[in-house]
Design a protein around this motif. Structure first.
Motif, PDB file in Angstrom:
ATOM      1  N   ALA A 311       0.832  -1.200   0.000  1.00  0.00           N
ATOM      2  CA  ALA A 311       0.000   0.000   0.000  1.00  0.00           C
ATOM      3  C   ALA A 311       0.870   1.256   0.000  1.00  0.00           C
ATOM      4  O   ALA A 311       0.572   2.237  -0.691  1.00  0.00           O
ATOM      5  N   TRP A 312       1.948   1.215   0.769  1.00  0.00           N
ATOM      6  CA  TRP A 312       2.900   2.339   0.803  1.00  0.00           C
ATOM      7  C   TRP A 312       3.570   2.520  -0.562  1.00  0.00           C
ATOM      8  O   TRP A 312       3.678   3.636  -1.078  1.00  0.00           O
ATOM      9  N   GLN A 313       3.986   1.412  -1.182  1.00  0.00           N
ATOM     10  CA  GLN A 313       4.693   1.479  -2.465  1.00  0.00           C
ATOM     11  C   GLN A 313       3.801   2.008  -3.586  1.00  0.00           C
ATOM     12  O   GLN A 313       4.297   2.668  -4.510  1.00  0.00           O
ATOM     13  N   THR A 314       2.532   1.744  -3.522  1.00  0.00           N
ATOM     14  CA  THR A 314       1.631   2.117  -4.618  1.00  0.00           C
ATOM     15  C   THR A 314       0.826   3.382  -4.322  1.00  0.00           C
ATOM     16  O   THR A 314       0.029   3.812  -5.162  1.00  0.00           O
ATOM     17  N   GLY A 315       1.035   3.981  -3.147  1.00  0.00           N
ATOM     18  CA  GLY A 315       0.283   5.177  -2.797  1.00  0.00           C
ATOM     19  C   GLY A 315      -1.162   4.883  -2.494  1.00  0.00           C
ATOM     20  O   GLY A 315      -2.059   5.605  -2.930  1.00  0.00           O
ATOM     21  N   MET A 316      -1.395   3.819  -1.726  1.00  0.00           N
ATOM     22  CA  MET A 316      -2.756   3.406  -1.386  1.00  0.00           C
ATOM     23  C   MET A 316      -2.927   3.216   0.118  1.00  0.00           C
ATOM     24  O   MET A 316      -3.689   2.366   0.557  1.00  0.00           O
ATOM     25  N   THR A 317      -2.225   4.005   0.914  1.00  0.00           N
ATOM     26  CA  THR A 317      -2.311   3.862   2.376  1.00  0.00           C
ATOM     27  C   THR A 317      -3.590   4.474   2.935  1.00  0.00           C
ATOM     28  O   THR A 317      -3.995   4.153   4.055  1.00  0.00           O
ATOM     29  N   GLY A 318      -4.202   5.409   2.198  1.00  0.00           N
ATOM     30  CA  GLY A 318      -5.358   6.125   2.702  1.00  0.00           C
ATOM     31  C   GLY A 318      -4.995   7.433   3.369  1.00  0.00           C
ATOM     32  O   GLY A 318      -5.890   8.188   3.761  1.00  0.00           O
ATOM     33  N   ILE A 319      -3.712   7.719   3.492  1.00  0.00           N
ATOM     34  CA  ILE A 319      -3.257   9.006   4.031  1.00  0.00           C
ATOM     35  C   ILE A 319      -2.964   9.905   2.832  1.00  0.00           C
ATOM     36  O   ILE A 319      -2.001   9.670   2.098  1.00  0.00           O
ATOM     37  N   PRO A 320      -3.762  10.941   2.582  1.00  0.00           N
ATOM     38  CA  PRO A 320      -3.695  11.687   1.322  1.00  0.00           C
ATOM     39  C   PRO A 320      -2.314  12.215   0.942  1.00  0.00           C
ATOM     40  O   PRO A 320      -1.882  12.033  -0.200  1.00  0.00           O
ATOM     41  N   LEU A 321      -1.613  12.876   1.868  1.00  0.00           N
ATOM     42  CA  LEU A 321      -0.322  13.448   1.498  1.00  0.00           C
ATOM     43  C   LEU A 321       0.706  12.364   1.199  1.00  0.00           C
ATOM     44  O   LEU A 321       1.491  12.484   0.253  1.00  0.00           O
ATOM     45  N   ILE A 322       0.702  11.300   1.979  1.00  0.00           N
ATOM     46  CA  ILE A 322       1.612  10.170   1.736  1.00  0.00           C
ATOM     47  C   ILE A 322       1.347   9.589   0.354  1.00  0.00           C
ATOM     48  O   ILE A 322       2.267   9.375  -0.454  1.00  0.00           O
ATOM     49  N   ASP A 323       0.086   9.340   0.067  1.00  0.00           N
ATOM     50  CA  ASP A 323      -0.255   8.698  -1.209  1.00  0.00           C
ATOM     51  C   ASP A 323       0.033   9.608  -2.395  1.00  0.00           C
ATOM     52  O   ASP A 323       0.508   9.148  -3.447  1.00  0.00           O
ATOM     53  N   ALA A 324      -0.227  10.911  -2.238  1.00  0.00           N
ATOM     54  CA  ALA A 324       0.054  11.855  -3.331  1.00  0.00           C
ATOM     55  C   ALA A 324       1.543  11.887  -3.630  1.00  0.00           C
ATOM     56  O   ALA A 324       1.956  11.895  -4.801  1.00  0.00           O
ATOM     57  N   CYS A 325       2.355  11.889  -2.585  1.00  0.00           N
ATOM     58  CA  CYS A 325       3.813  11.925  -2.782  1.00  0.00           C
ATOM     59  C   CYS A 325       4.321  10.659  -3.453  1.00  0.00           C
ATOM     60  O   CYS A 325       5.143  10.718  -4.369  1.00  0.00           O
ATOM     61  N   MET A 326       3.831   9.497  -2.997  1.00  0.00           N
ATOM     62  CA  MET A 326       4.305   8.249  -3.587  1.00  0.00           C
ATOM     63  C   MET A 326       3.850   8.125  -5.040  1.00  0.00           C
ATOM     64  O   MET A 326       4.633   7.719  -5.912  1.00  0.00           O
ATOM     65  N   ARG A 327       2.628   8.487  -5.320  1.00  0.00           N
ATOM     66  CA  ARG A 327       2.154   8.403  -6.704  1.00  0.00           C
ATOM     67  C   ARG A 327       2.930   9.374  -7.598  1.00  0.00           C
ATOM     68  O   ARG A 327       3.210   9.065  -8.761  1.00  0.00           O
ATOM     69  N   CYS A 328       3.267  10.510  -7.041  1.00  0.00           N
ATOM     70  CA  CYS A 328       4.042  11.499  -7.800  1.00  0.00           C
ATOM     71  C   CYS A 328       5.416  10.958  -8.162  1.00  0.00           C
ATOM     72  O   CYS A 328       5.840  11.022  -9.321  1.00  0.00           O
ATOM     73  N   VAL A 329       6.132  10.426  -7.181  1.00  0.00           N
ATOM     74  CA  VAL A 329       7.485   9.961  -7.467  1.00  0.00           C
ATOM     75  C   VAL A 329       7.465   8.709  -8.332  1.00  0.00           C
ATOM     76  O   VAL A 329       8.343   8.510  -9.176  1.00  0.00           O
ATOM     77  N   ASN A 330       6.454   7.856  -8.163  1.00  0.00           N
ATOM     78  CA  ASN A 330       6.347   6.673  -9.018  1.00  0.00           C
ATOM     79  C   ASN A 330       6.151   7.061 -10.480  1.00  0.00           C
ATOM     80  O   ASN A 330       6.645   6.396 -11.389  1.00  0.00           O
ATOM     81  N   THR A 331       5.426   8.154 -10.701  1.00  0.00           N
ATOM     82  CA  THR A 331       5.106   8.580 -12.063  1.00  0.00           C
ATOM     83  C   THR A 331       6.207   9.421 -12.690  1.00  0.00           C
ATOM     84  O   THR A 331       6.564   9.223 -13.859  1.00  0.00           O
ATOM     85  N   THR A 332       6.754  10.358 -11.928  1.00  0.00           N
ATOM     86  CA  THR A 332       7.683  11.345 -12.502  1.00  0.00           C
ATOM     87  C   THR A 332       9.146  11.103 -12.171  1.00  0.00           C
ATOM     88  O   THR A 332      10.025  11.646 -12.834  1.00  0.00           O
ATOM     89  N   GLY A 333       9.434  10.334 -11.110  1.00  0.00           N
ATOM     90  CA  GLY A 333      10.812  10.142 -10.688  1.00  0.00           C
ATOM     91  C   GLY A 333      11.325  11.261  -9.808  1.00  0.00           C
ATOM     92  O   GLY A 333      12.477  11.239  -9.372  1.00  0.00           O
ATOM     93  N   TYR A 334      10.465  12.263  -9.536  1.00  0.00           N
ATOM     94  CA  TYR A 334      10.912  13.415  -8.742  1.00  0.00           C
ATOM     95  C   TYR A 334       9.992  13.652  -7.558  1.00  0.00           C
ATOM     96  O   TYR A 334       8.767  13.497  -7.638  1.00  0.00           O
ATOM     97  N   LEU A 335      10.605  14.050  -6.449  1.00  0.00           N
ATOM     98  CA  LEU A 335       9.908  14.498  -5.258  1.00  0.00           C
ATOM     99  C   LEU A 335      10.916  15.329  -4.489  1.00  0.00           C
ATOM    100  O   LEU A 335      12.100  14.998  -4.463  1.00  0.00           O
TER     101      LEU A 335
END
Length: 394
Positions: A311-335
Motif C-alpha cells: 500500500a505504501w509502495q503504490t500510494g494506497m495507504t489512505g493518508i492523502p499526502l503520503i499517497d500523493a507523494c508516492m504516486r508522484c514519485v512513481n510517475t515522474t521520478g521526482y519528489l
C-alpha cells in the motif's frame, strides 16, 4: 584488428555521461592515440533491485546526446553488452593491450565488487587503469578531517575539458554492440530527459528566475518543483559535473538578488558530496544500521506487513499526502527532499516496517538515485543512525 601495435586507449563511461569537465576522457585524448569510448550494459545491473526502466531510459538519452555532439569528430560512445570483465576480455583479444580510463564510482555493493574484480583483472593482464576521483570524494577515507578544504579546492579548480579535436576514434567489435529495447528509446513526458544539453537547459531556466525562491520554497511540496534546481538527475548520472554546477551557482551568487538562494544551493552541493563521502567510508550501511544498537530493532513481522508495504509502495495507504507523494514519485521520478524524508519516516515510524524493505522501491523510483545519498538519508529518516533527532514528520 588483433595484435595492433598502437597504444590504444579505452574510456569507460559510467555515471559520468558528459563531454565537458571529463578528466578521464581529457587524459586519454592527451596522448593523441586511437581511442575507444564505451558504456557497458551489464546483465547484473539490468537485474539489480536498485535499477528501473526510468534509469535506463535516462542513460540511453544521455548516450544519444553525447553521440550527437561527437558527430563532427567522427566518434561515438559504443554501448556494449556483457559483464564488465567479459567485455574487457573480448576487447583485449580483439585489440591487444590498452590503457583504461574511468571515473571512480561510489556505487552499491554490486558495482563496488565489480570494480574490485576489474582491478584484479587489470593486474593479471598488465592493463593500466587510471581512475579519477569523483567530485572531491576520497576513496577509502577512514575519516573526514580536512575533507571540507579538500572539497572546496576541488570545486574551485578550473574545469578539465577534453580536447575532442584529438579524437582518433576506434569502432568496437560489432558482436559486443548493445541494441536497446524499444521502451528505452521512447520519450516519457512525465520525467526529466537525460543528456548534457538538458542539464544546461535546466540550469539556464533556473537562472532565468525560478531559482530566486530556492531558499524559501525548497521544502514546499508543490513550489519546490519549480524553485529547486532540478539538477539532481543530471548530477546523479553525470550529465554535468559537480564542479561546473558549483561554479555556476557561486558565480550567480555575486549577482543582485541571488546571494541567499545561491548560497543555499552551494550548501546543498556540499552536503551532496558529504553524504557520498560518508557512504564511501561506511559502505556497510547498504545492509545494516549505522548504529549497531538498532540492528535488532523490533520492526513488525505480522501477517499484514507485506500488504501495508504494498500500500505504501503504490500510494494506497489512505493518508492523502503520503499517497500523493508516492504516486508522484512513481510517475515522474521526482519528489522534493522533505517529502522523500516523510515517506521514509511514515514507513518506519508509523507503519513500523523495517527500512530495508522500502529502500529498493524508492531507489527504483528516484530518477536521481545516488547510492551515496540514498542510504545515509534513508537511515537518517528511519532514525537508525543514533546521531540525529528522530524524524517524525507532521
Amino acid at each position: 584488428m588483433t595484435g595492433q601495435s598502437f597504444n590504444m586507449q579505452i574510456v569507460w563511461f559510467k555515471r559520468d555521461l558528459r563531454l565537458r569537465d571529463h578528466e578521464p576522457l581529457h587524459n586519454a585524448l592527451q596522448h593523441k592515440q586511437p581511442t575507444l569510448l564505451i558504456y557497458i550494459v551489464e546483465p547484473s545491473q539490468l537485474h539489480d533491485p536498485h535499477n528501473h526502466l526510468k534509469h535506463w531510459r535516462f542513460i540511453w538519452q544521455s548516450i544519444t546526446d553525447i553521440n550527437q555532439q561527437l558527430v563532427p569528430f567522427n566518434a561515438k560512445i559504443y554501448p556494449l553488452f556483457g559483464e564488465a570483465i567479459d567485455v574487457l576480455d573480448k576487447l583485449l583479444a580483439n585489440f591487444g593491450s590498452f590503457t583504461l580510463y574511468s571515473h571512480q564510482e561510489v556505487g552499491v555493493n554490486s558495482t563496488f565488487k565489480r570494480d574490485i574484480e576489474v582491478s584484479e583483472w587489470c593486474k593479471q593482464n598488465t592493463i593500466t587503469w587510471h581512475e579519477t576521483p569523483y567530485a572531491g570524494v576520497i576513496r577509502g577515507a577512514t575519516h573526514r578531517d580536512g575533507w571540507d578544504e579538500h572539497w572546496l579546492k576541488t570545486m574551485r579548480r578550473a574545469p578539465i575539458h577534453p580536447p575532442l579535436a584529438n579524437m582518433l576514434s576506434l569502432e568496437a567489435p560489432p558482436e559486443l554492440w548493445f541494441n536497446p529495447p524499444q521502451e528505452w528509446t521512447l520519450t516519457y513526458h512525465h520525467s526529466q530527459r537525460g543528456g548534457e544539453g538538458w542539464a544546461w537547459k535546466t540550469l539556464s531556466s533556473f537562472k532565468q528566475g525560478r531559482g530566486k525562491r530556492f531558499h524559501l520554497d525548497i521544502s514546499k511540496p508543490l513550489a519546490a518543483r519549480k524553485a529547486c534546481s532540478r539538477l539532481s538527475p543530471y548530477l546523479a548520472w553525470g550529465n554535468i559535473s559537480m564542479r561546473e554546477s558549483y561554479q555556476f551557482f557561486s558565480h550567480l551568487a555575486t549577482e543582485p538578488g541571488w546571494q541567499r538562494p545561491m548560497n543555499a544551493a552551494v550548501s546543498r552541493l556540499h552536503w551532496h558530496c558529504h553524504f557520498i563521502q560518508k557512504f564511501e567510508s561506511e559502505t556497510s550501511m547498504e545492509f545494516a544500521a549505522v548504529n549497531a544498537a538498532y540492528r535488532d530493532f523490533p520492526y513488525r513481522t505480522d501477517a499484514n506487513v507485506q500488504a501495508d508495504l504494498s500500500a505504501w509502495q503504490t500510494g494506497m495507504t489512505g493518508i492523502p499526502l503520503i499517497d500523493a507523494c508516492m504516486r508522484c514519485v512513481n510517475t515522474t521520478g521526482y519528489l522534493n527532499f522533505r517529502m522523500r524524508a516523510m515517506l521514509v519516516s511514515f514507513l518506519c515510524h508509523h507503519l513500523n516496517i523495517d527500512w530495508r524493505l522500502g529502500v529498493h522501491h524508492l531507489a527504483r523510483q528516484f530518477l536521481d538515485f545516488e547510492p551515496g545519498i540514498h542510504y545515509p538519508q534513508f537511515q537518517m529518516q528511519a532514525s537508525v543512525t543514533g546521531i540525529n533527532t528522530i524524524r517524525i514528520y507532521n
